[in-house]
Design a protein around this motif. Structure first.
Motif, PDB file in Angstrom:
ATOM      1  N   ARG A 152       0.833  -1.205   0.000  1.00  0.00           N
ATOM      2  CA  ARG A 152       0.000   0.000   0.000  1.00  0.00           C
ATOM      3  C   ARG A 152       0.866   1.252   0.000  1.00  0.00           C
ATOM      4  O   ARG A 152       0.546   2.253  -0.631  1.00  0.00           O
ATOM      5  N   ASP A 153       2.004   1.180   0.725  1.00  0.00           N
ATOM      6  CA  ASP A 153       2.958   2.295   0.674  1.00  0.00           C
ATOM      7  C   ASP A 153       3.481   2.491  -0.743  1.00  0.00           C
ATOM      8  O   ASP A 153       3.688   3.618  -1.191  1.00  0.00           O
ATOM      9  N   ALA A 154       3.680   1.365  -1.439  1.00  0.00           N
ATOM     10  CA  ALA A 154       4.162   1.469  -2.819  1.00  0.00           C
ATOM     11  C   ALA A 154       3.135   2.206  -3.685  1.00  0.00           C
ATOM     12  O   ALA A 154       3.505   3.015  -4.538  1.00  0.00           O
ATOM     13  N   VAL A 155       1.850   1.930  -3.451  1.00  0.00           N
ATOM     14  CA  VAL A 155       0.827   2.623  -4.237  1.00  0.00           C
ATOM     15  C   VAL A 155       0.857   4.116  -3.947  1.00  0.00           C
ATOM     16  O   VAL A 155       0.767   4.945  -4.864  1.00  0.00           O
ATOM     17  N   ILE A 156       1.015   4.483  -2.656  1.00  0.00           N
ATOM     18  CA  ILE A 156       1.097   5.910  -2.314  1.00  0.00           C
ATOM     19  C   ILE A 156       2.296   6.534  -3.015  1.00  0.00           C
ATOM     20  O   ILE A 156       2.211   7.639  -3.570  1.00  0.00           O
ATOM     21  N   GLY A 157       3.414   5.805  -3.024  1.00  0.00           N
ATOM     22  CA  GLY A 157       4.590   6.299  -3.738  1.00  0.00           C
ATOM     23  C   GLY A 157       4.291   6.517  -5.204  1.00  0.00           C
ATOM     24  O   GLY A 157       4.704   7.515  -5.798  1.00  0.00           O
ATOM     25  N   PHE A 158       3.547   5.599  -5.794  1.00  0.00           N
ATOM     26  CA  PHE A 158       3.222   5.729  -7.214  1.00  0.00           C
ATOM     27  C   PHE A 158       2.332   6.948  -7.467  1.00  0.00           C
ATOM     28  O   PHE A 158       2.510   7.662  -8.458  1.00  0.00           O
ATOM     29  N   ILE A 159       1.389   7.197  -6.552  1.00  0.00           N
ATOM     30  CA  ILE A 159       0.541   8.394  -6.697  1.00  0.00           C
ATOM     31  C   ILE A 159       1.414   9.647  -6.666  1.00  0.00           C
ATOM     32  O   ILE A 159       1.238  10.570  -7.474  1.00  0.00           O
ATOM     33  N   VAL A 160       2.383   9.673  -5.734  1.00  0.00           N
ATOM     34  CA  VAL A 160       3.285  10.827  -5.622  1.00  0.00           C
ATOM     35  C   VAL A 160       4.083  11.009  -6.914  1.00  0.00           C
ATOM     36  O   VAL A 160       4.216  12.128  -7.420  1.00  0.00           O
ATOM     37  N   VAL A 161       4.580   9.890  -7.481  1.00  0.00           N
ATOM     38  CA  VAL A 161       5.307   9.991  -8.749  1.00  0.00           C
ATOM     39  C   VAL A 161       4.402  10.600  -9.822  1.00  0.00           C
ATOM     40  O   VAL A 161       4.822  11.471 -10.593  1.00  0.00           O
ATOM     41  N   GLY A 162       3.135  10.151  -9.847  1.00  0.00           N
ATOM     42  CA  GLY A 162       2.205  10.687 -10.842  1.00  0.00           C
ATOM     43  C   GLY A 162       2.012  12.189 -10.692  1.00  0.00           C
ATOM     44  O   GLY A 162       2.011  12.926 -11.681  1.00  0.00           O
TER      45      GLY A 162
END
Lengths: 93, 99, 310, 111
Positions: C27-37
Motif C-alpha cells: 500500500r505504501d508502494a501505491v502511495i509512492g506511485f501516486i506521488v510519482v504521478g
C-alpha cells in the motif's frame, strides 16, 4: 515580477519535496498519505504560479484538476485492507 | 502598477510562509494527528494567500474566476481529506492498539 | 532560466520512484506511485505539454491510485511476498537495468540534428479544420485512426474485465466500492464535488477544441466523480447486463466510426471531414467519446460482476 | 550545454531502469504491475522529450508525440485495470501455485 513568481514556484517545489521525507519515514500509511496530500495542493499552487508567470492560462486547468482530485487518494485509502471487519460485521472481501 | 506587484509579492510570500510552516510541522511534529493539523494549515492558508496574491495578476476575468474555484476546491478537499485521514488513523489504532 | 528547479524536480521524481520499488508494504508502494504521478504532471508542464499534464494529473494522480488502492483492499497478501530472490539476482538485474538506463541516457544526450518533428504536418491540418488545439487536431484528424483503435482497446479491456465474472454472477453488479467506515465528511464531499466536477469535465471537453484539454481529460474527471459517488455509498455500481450501460460504452466508438465512414461520401475517404463541417463533427465525436470514456473508466475500476443479478 | 529537455530525458532513463528493476525482481504480481506503470511513465517522458525538442511551426512542442502519450496513458490505465481484475480472479479461484486464500473470496452480496 516574473522572476519572483518562478522563484516562488521553485521554492514551493523544494518545500513540498521536503515533505517527501515524511512519505519515506511514515510510520503509518496516514503519514505517507499526508505527504501525497501536501504534494497535491503544493503542486496545484506551483501550477498557478507558473501559469501566471508564463502567461499560459491553460496551466490553471491543471491546478483545477489537481484540486478537484486532491481528496481522491485520501478517500481511496479508506477502502481498507482485506480481512478487516466492516461496521456491519461482515468481512471486507 | 507597482502597488499591485507589491501586494502580490506580500501575499505570495505569506502563502509561502504557511507552506513552510506546514512542511516543518509535517516533518517535526511528534504524532500523526498533530502532523495532520500542520498539513491542513498549509493547504488552507498557504494556498489561500497564494491565490489572493495571484488574483490581481490574472489576465482576464475567466482566469481569475478559475483561481477562486481552485481555491474553493482545495478548501473542500483539505477539510474532507483531513477528516478522512483522521478517521483512518482512528480505525487503524482500534484494530492494532500498539501502532 | 536556470536548470536548478528542473534538476530538483527530476531528483524528487527519481527518489519517489526508487522508494516505490524498494518499500516493503504494497500500500505504501501505491502511495509512492501516486506521488510519482503528481510530480510527473509538473514535469509535463515543464516540457510544454499541458494536455499531457492534464491527463497525468487526472489518471496518474486520481484514477490509477484508486484502482491500485482498491486492489490492495481486496487482494489478500500471500506469504510468498516476503520471499526475495537471491542477492546475486539483485546485482545482476541492477547492472542490466543500469546498462539500459545508460543507453537511453546516451540517446537523450546525443540528440539528432535537426530534431525530428511532425509539427509542420499537424499545423497544415490545423488550418483546414478551424480548431485551435494542435493536440486535439492530431488526435481527431491527423492521426484519427490511432484514436479510434485506442477506443476499441478500451472497450476490449472492459470486455476482458467483464469476462472474468464468475459464471453464477454474470450480468450482476460489480463489488461495492464503499469505504470501510461510513463517514459524514465523505458523503458531504460526494454530494458537493460532483456538480462542480461535472462542470469542469464538460468544460475540459468543450475547451479541448481550441485549448489544452479534451475528451480523455474530461472523461476521466467525469469518471472520477462517478467513482466518488460510489465510494460514498450514495450509489451502487450498475449491473453490467443493463442495456443503457452497454450502449453508453459503445456510443463513442460507434459515433466515431459513423463519422469515419461518412467521410467516404461527404469527403474524400475514411475518417476525413469536409472542411465546412469539420469542427461540428469533431465536437460531436468528442462529446460521445468523453461520455463513453467516463463510463468505461468507471466500470474498469469497479471490476467484474461480484453478485448475482437481481 | 544541457537543456531542459535533456534533464527530463535523463529522468526518463532513470524511471525506465527503476521500473524494469522492480518488474524483474518483485515476487508479487501487484508490485510488478506498479513497477510496470513506472516503466511506462518513463517511456512516456521520453516521448515528451522528443516532443519538446521537435517544437516547430509555431508550437512549443511537437503535438504528435503528445497525442501518442495521451493515448498511451489511457491504454496503460486500461491494461492496469485488466491486470488487477485478473489478479483478483486468480485469488478467487485459488488457482495460484500457493493456495493460502479461502475459496469463498466473494462479495458480501453474494449470498
Amino acid at each position: 515580477m516574473i522572476d519572483f513568481l518562478y522563484g516562488a514556484a521553485a521554492l514551493l517545489l523544494l518545500l513540498t519535496g521536503l515533505g517527501l521525507a515524511r512519505m519515506m519515514w511514515g510510520p503509518a500509511p496516514a503519514d505517507r498519505m499526508m505527504a501525497a496530500q501536501l504534494l497535491g495542493t503544493g503542486g496545484g499552487a506551483i501550477a498557478l504560479l507558473i501559469a501566471t508567470a508564463s502567461g499560459i492560462t491553460a496551466i490553471i486547468d491543471i491546478a483545477l484538476v489537481l484540486a478537484l482530485l486532491a481528496a481522491f487518494a485520501a478517500v481511496a485509502l479508506t477502502l481498507g485492507e482485506p480481512g478487516t471487519k466492516q461496521p456491519d460485521g461482515q468481512a471486507n472481501p | 502598477m507597482i502597488l499591485v506587484d507589491m501586494f502580490t509579492m506580500a501575499a505570495v510570500g505569506a502563502g509561502m510562509f504557511f507552506f513552510l510552516a506546514g512542511t516543518v510541522g509535517l516533518l517535526r511534529f511528534p504524532d500523526t494527528l498533530s502532523r495532520l493539523h500542520a498539513l491542513t494549515k498549509a493547504d488552507n492558508l498557504g494556498f489561500g494567500f497564494i491565490v489572493l496574491g495571484l488574483l490581481p495578476q490574472s489576465p482576464d476575468v475567466l482566469s481569475g474566476l478559475k483561481l477562486v474555484v481552485v481555491w474553493l476546491l482545495v478548501q473542500l478537499a483539505a477539510a474532507t481529506a483531513g477528516q478522512l485521514i483522521a478517521q483512518f488513523v482512528g480505525l487503524e489504532r482500534r484494530r492494532d492498539p500498539a501502532a | 532560466m536556470t536548470l536548478l528547479p528542473d534538476l530538483a524536480l527530476v531528483l524528487l521524481i527519481l527518489t519517489a520512484a526508487v522508494w516505490t520499488v524498494a518499500v516493503r508494504d504494497r500500500r505504501d508502494a501505491v502511495i509512492g506511485f501516486i506521488v510519482v504521478g503528481l510530480l510527473l504532471s509538473l514535469a509535463w508542464v515543464r516540457l510544454n505539454a499541458v494536455d499531457v499534464a492534464l491527463t497525468e494529473a487526472a489518471i496518474g494522480g486520481g484514477a490509477t491510485g484508486l484502482l491500485l488502492l482498491r486492489a490492495c483492499a481486496r487482494l489478500v497478501p500471500r506469504p510468498a511476498e516476503s520471499v526475495l530472490p537471491h542477492p546475486a539476482m539483485w546485482i545482476l538485474t541492477g547492472l542490466l537495468c543500469s546498462v539500459i538506463a545508460a543507453g537511453l541516457a546516451a540517446i537523450v544526450v546525443m540528440p539528432v540534428e535537426p530534431p525530428a518533428t511532425l509539427a509542420p504536418e499537424a499545423a497544415a491540418n490545423m488550418g483546414e479544420l478551424g480548431l485551435g488545439n494542435p493536440v486535439t487536431v492530431v488526435l481527431l484528424a491527423y492521426r484519427a485512426l490511432d484514436t479510434l483503435l485506442e477506443k476499441v482497446v478500451l472497450v476490449l479491456a472492459l470486455i476482458g474485465v467483464w469476462t472474468l465474472t464468475p459464471e453464477q454472477f454474470w450480468g450482476g453488479a460489480p463489488a461495492s466500492l464503499r469505504a470501510q467506515q461510513s463517514s459524514g465528511a465523505l458523503r458531504l464531499l460526494a454530494q458537493v464535488l460532483p456538480p462542480v466536477g461535472v462542470v469542469i469535465g464538460v468544460y475540459l471537453v468543450w475547451n479541448g477544441a481550441d485549448h489544452p484539454g479534451g475528451t480523455f481529460q474530461g472523461g476521466t474527471v467525469l469518471a472520477a466523480m462517478w467513482l466518488l459517488v460510489m465510494m460514498a455509498d450514495l450509489r451502487e455500481p450498475p449491473e453490467i447486463r443493463l442495456h443503457t450501460l452497454r450502449l453508453l460504452v459503445i456510443l463513442g466508438p460507434v459515433v466515431f466510426l459513423v463519422a469515419g465512414f461518412a467521410g467516404f461520401w461527404i469527403a474524400n475517404g475514411f475518417l476525413s471531414y469536409p472542411p465546412a463541417f469539420a469542427k461540428p463533427i469533431i465536437v460531436i465525436v468528442e462529446a460521445a467519446l468523453a461520455l463513453s470514456i467516463a463510463v468505461i473508466l468507471g466500470m474498469l475500476v469497479a471490476g467484474p460482476a461480484a453478485r448475482a443479478p437481481r | 550545454m544541457i537543456g531542459t529537455a535533456t534533464v527530463y530525458g535523463l529522468c526518463a532513463s532513470g524511471l525506465v531502469a527503476i521500473g524494469l528493476y522492480g518488474l524483474v525482481l518483485h515476487p508479487t504480481p501487484l508490485r510488478k504491475v506498479i513497477a510496470f506503470n513506472l516503466l511506462g511513465s518513463g517511456t512516456f517522458v521520453l516521448f515528451g522529450v522528443a516532443a519538446r525538442r521537435g517544437g516547430a511551426a509555431g508550437f512549443l512542442a511537437d503535438p504528435v508525440p503528445q497525442a501518442m502519450v495521451i493515448t498511451g496513458i489511457v491504454v496503460a490505465f486500461a491494461s492496469t485495470a485488466l491486470a488487477v481484475a485478473l489478479l483478483l480472479r486468480l485469488q478467487e479461484t485459488g488457482a495460484s501455485s500457493i493456495e493460502t486464500t479461502p475459496p469463498e473470496q466473494q462479495d458480501n452480496g453474494a449470498s
